[in-house]
Design a protein around this motif. Structure first.
Motif, PDB file in Angstrom:
ATOM      1  N   PHE A 222     -50.065 -31.298 -14.216  1.00 24.61           N
ATOM      2  CA  PHE A 222     -50.693 -29.994 -14.401  1.00 24.61           C
ATOM      3  C   PHE A 222     -51.960 -29.810 -13.571  1.00 24.61           C
ATOM      4  N   VAL A 223     -52.222 -30.769 -12.675  1.00 21.89           N
ATOM      5  CA  VAL A 223     -53.168 -30.508 -11.598  1.00 21.89           C
ATOM      6  C   VAL A 223     -52.473 -29.673 -10.521  1.00 21.89           C
ATOM      7  N   VAL A 224     -51.138 -29.804 -10.446  1.00 24.94           N
ATOM      8  CA  VAL A 224     -50.357 -29.174  -9.372  1.00 24.94           C
ATOM      9  C   VAL A 224     -49.572 -27.945  -9.829  1.00 24.94           C
ATOM     10  N   VAL A 225     -48.950 -28.005 -11.017  1.00 25.76           N
ATOM     11  CA  VAL A 225     -47.998 -26.967 -11.434  1.00 25.76           C
ATOM     12  C   VAL A 225     -48.593 -25.560 -11.513  1.00 25.76           C
ATOM     13  N   PRO A 226     -49.790 -25.349 -12.120  1.00 25.29           N
ATOM     14  CA  PRO A 226     -50.299 -23.969 -12.177  1.00 25.29           C
ATOM     15  C   PRO A 226     -50.430 -23.313 -10.809  1.00 25.29           C
ATOM     16  N   SER A 227     -50.937 -24.068  -9.849  1.00 21.98           N
ATOM     17  CA  SER A 227     -51.064 -23.515  -8.499  1.00 21.98           C
ATOM     18  C   SER A 227     -49.701 -23.253  -7.878  1.00 21.98           C
ATOM     19  N   ALA A 228     -48.718 -24.112  -8.189  1.00 24.00           N
ATOM     20  CA  ALA A 228     -47.367 -23.919  -7.650  1.00 24.00           C
ATOM     21  C   ALA A 228     -46.746 -22.643  -8.196  1.00 24.00           C
ATOM     22  N   LEU A 229     -46.975 -22.347  -9.464  1.00 23.90           N
ATOM     23  CA  LEU A 229     -46.453 -21.105 -10.045  1.00 23.90           C
ATOM     24  C   LEU A 229     -47.073 -19.883  -9.367  1.00 23.90           C
ATOM     25  N   ASP A 234     -45.084 -16.611  -7.161  1.00 24.03           N
ATOM     26  CA  ASP A 234     -45.832 -15.352  -7.094  1.00 24.03           C
ATOM     27  C   ASP A 234     -46.154 -14.839  -8.496  1.00 24.03           C
ATOM     28  N   LEU A 235     -46.591 -15.777  -9.363  1.00 26.50           N
ATOM     29  CA  LEU A 235     -46.849 -15.453 -10.766  1.00 26.50           C
ATOM     30  C   LEU A 235     -48.336 -15.655 -11.050  1.00 26.50           C
ATOM     31  N   ALA A 238     -52.350 -15.061 -15.584  1.00 23.17           N
ATOM     32  CA  ALA A 238     -52.208 -14.334 -16.846  1.00 23.17           C
ATOM     33  C   ALA A 238     -50.747 -14.156 -17.253  1.00 23.17           C
ATOM     34  N   ALA A 239     -49.829 -14.345 -16.310  1.00 21.84           N
ATOM     35  CA  ALA A 239     -48.404 -14.172 -16.607  1.00 21.84           C
ATOM     36  C   ALA A 239     -47.665 -15.496 -16.754  1.00 21.84           C
ATOM     37  N   HIS A 240     -48.380 -16.620 -16.693  1.00 22.29           N
ATOM     38  CA  HIS A 240     -47.711 -17.920 -16.790  1.00 22.29           C
ATOM     39  C   HIS A 240     -47.018 -18.119 -18.135  1.00 22.29           C
ATOM     40  N   GLN A 288     -39.086 -33.040  -4.739  1.00 23.16           N
ATOM     41  CA  GLN A 288     -38.213 -32.426  -3.736  1.00 23.16           C
ATOM     42  C   GLN A 288     -38.185 -30.899  -3.801  1.00 23.16           C
ATOM     43  N   TYR A 289     -38.328 -30.329  -5.010  1.00 25.09           N
ATOM     44  CA  TYR A 289     -38.056 -28.905  -5.186  1.00 25.09           C
ATOM     45  C   TYR A 289     -39.239 -28.117  -5.747  1.00 25.09           C
ATOM     46  N   LEU A 290     -40.453 -28.594  -5.524  1.00 25.78           N
ATOM     47  CA  LEU A 290     -41.633 -27.916  -6.059  1.00 25.78           C
ATOM     48  C   LEU A 290     -41.732 -26.474  -5.580  1.00 25.78           C
ATOM     49  N   GLN A 291     -41.254 -26.201  -4.369  1.00 23.74           N
ATOM     50  CA  GLN A 291     -41.400 -24.867  -3.791  1.00 23.74           C
ATOM     51  C   GLN A 291     -40.311 -23.892  -4.236  1.00 23.74           C
ATOM     52  N   SER A 292     -39.362 -24.362  -5.038  1.00 18.69           N
ATOM     53  CA  SER A 292     -38.293 -23.489  -5.526  1.00 18.69           C
ATOM     54  C   SER A 292     -38.637 -22.989  -6.925  1.00 18.69           C
ATOM     55  N   PRO A 293     -38.889 -21.689  -7.102  1.00 23.65           N
ATOM     56  CA  PRO A 293     -39.255 -21.169  -8.428  1.00 23.65           C
ATOM     57  C   PRO A 293     -38.211 -21.465  -9.498  1.00 23.65           C
ATOM     58  N   VAL A 294     -36.927 -21.320  -9.159  1.00 24.47           N
ATOM     59  CA  VAL A 294     -35.865 -21.563 -10.144  1.00 24.47           C
ATOM     60  C   VAL A 294     -35.846 -23.021 -10.567  1.00 24.47           C
TER      61      VAL A 294
END
Length: 394
Positions: A222-229, A234-235, A238-240, A288-294
């Protein structure tokens, strides 16, 4: 469980959850909020602010546990909650990341997790203690779920300072719960067990490493995930909750059959190992797939299934394996390793993100999880709790 046991277990689990709330509420939003502060461009400082809470807890868990044996559980818990509240108000007034670090360190200094779990052990009969400890483990998962959903909404409405101040107020409410709601535990004496026995217990060592790896992975993630979202999905922050709420709800439902089957049919080892394997797959998938939103949403769902299973099981297993006279000491060591994991995850995750690719965080987490998987595969089977076994314990 008797009414007094239920009252003690639920009230103390809520206090435990409150402390974890102080940690978890900043996870989804602090990395974003820090960019608004003068020193917020330093990812290492951000990671330290997220993890320092765990480090200060790590230094205090065993001493606070010993003090609770000597001076009384409730008195030590109240002192710890006071420190937590003071630290929360310091962080609320901070205008720099360094100021938040100081407040978070004070928050964590009142390390009362071992004292709380020891008081639960004092307040429950042996045949019901696993249920009570499972409440604590479950409260951590529920708190984490609530934090992921509520933090973005709270941040939007009351800001980071308001979140810290709110946890400080809740800590003061927690003191009232301990003093006026939590029943006093009956006085029970056991022959002392040397602390070295706890440190040398191989099965406890497996669980201690496990809680370290789990919480280090969680914090680093969770150092990385919020920024990735924000960046890849493109979220806005406030919409997480639109991701976290359905993911957490579905993961809680999905993990219940595994817990039920494991306990009923004596398959907890198998459930335990599968959950760790799922955690490993998630880390490799995020690499491998951090950049894929799905894929990011799918992997978060699988992560929380594994996390919730492991977080609910491990404290219960510690209470089952530890000698009756040394449950407090065993839980003190366990909570110390949990706190160290939280600190290392935040600090190392921030350092890796600043100096290497963000996906490298998941490579390190995958290595730690793979080691845990090897350790868990070799653990003995965990039998179901038969009535005969319960009678023998009592």
């Amino acid at each position: 469980m008797s009414r007094q046991e239920i009252s003690a277990s639920t009230s103390l689990a809520s206090i435990f959850a409150l402390r974890m709330l102080g940690l978890f509420l900043i996870l989804p939003v602090f990395a974003i909020h820090a960019k608004t502060l003068p020193d917020g461009d330093n990812a290492s400082l951000i990671g330290l602010a997220m993890g320092i809470y765990g480090l200060s807890q790590a230094f205090g868990q065993i001493p606070f546990g010993i003090a609770s044996d000597k001076f009384g559980r409730k008195r030590i818990i109240v002192i710890g909650l006071l420190l937590f509240a003071i630290g929360a108000f310091v962080a609320a007034s901070a205008s720099t990341v360094v100021g938040v670090i100081i407040g978070r360190a004070i928050q964590g200094a009142g390390a009362i997790s071992a004292a709380i779990t020891a008081l639960i052990a004092d307040s429950t009969r042996e045949e019901h203690r696993t249920k009570a400890m499972a409440m604590v483990g479950g409260s951590i998962g529920l708190t984490f779920a609530f934090s992921l959903v509520a933090a973005p909404l709270l941040y939007q409405s009351i800001g980071m300072g308001g979140i810290f101040a709110m946890t400080g107020v809740l800590a003061l409410v927690g003191i009232a719960v301990v003093v006026f709601v939590t029943p006093d535990a009956p006085a029970v004496r056991h022959a002392p067990v040397p602390f070295s026995v706890i440190l040398k217990n191989r099965e406890l060592m497996r669980l201690n490493y496990g809680v370290f790896a789990l919480h280090m992975t969680q914090m680093a993630m969770f150092v990385v995930v919020p920024s990735a979202l924000v960046q890849y999905a493109d979220l806005p922050v406030a919409a997480h909750w639109k991701v976290y709420l359905p993911v957490m709800f579905a993961s809680f439902i999905a993990m219940l059959p595994a817990i039920f089957i494991g306990e009923k049919f004596g398959k907890m080892k198998q459930v335990f190992v599968v959950a760790i394997a799922l955690l490993l797959l998630v880390e490799l998938g995020l690499w491998q797939y951090l950049q894929s939103p799905v894929m990011l949403v799918i992997l978060l769902f699988v992560f929380f299934i594994a996390f919730n299973i492991l977080e609910a099981c491990q404290p219960s297993l510690v209470s089952r394996i530890a000698p009756p006279a040394a449950k407090g000491a065993a839980l003190g060591v366990y909570n110390t390793l949990q706190a160290i994991g939280l600190f290392c995850g935040g600090a190392l995750g921030g350092w890796i993100k600043q100096h290497m690719a963000a996906s490298s965080v998941f490579v390190v987490s995958a290595v730690l999880t793979a080691i845990w998987l090897l350790i868990a595969v070799n653990m003995p089977n965990i039998p179901k709790r038969s009535k005969a076994a319960v009678g023998a314990e009592a």
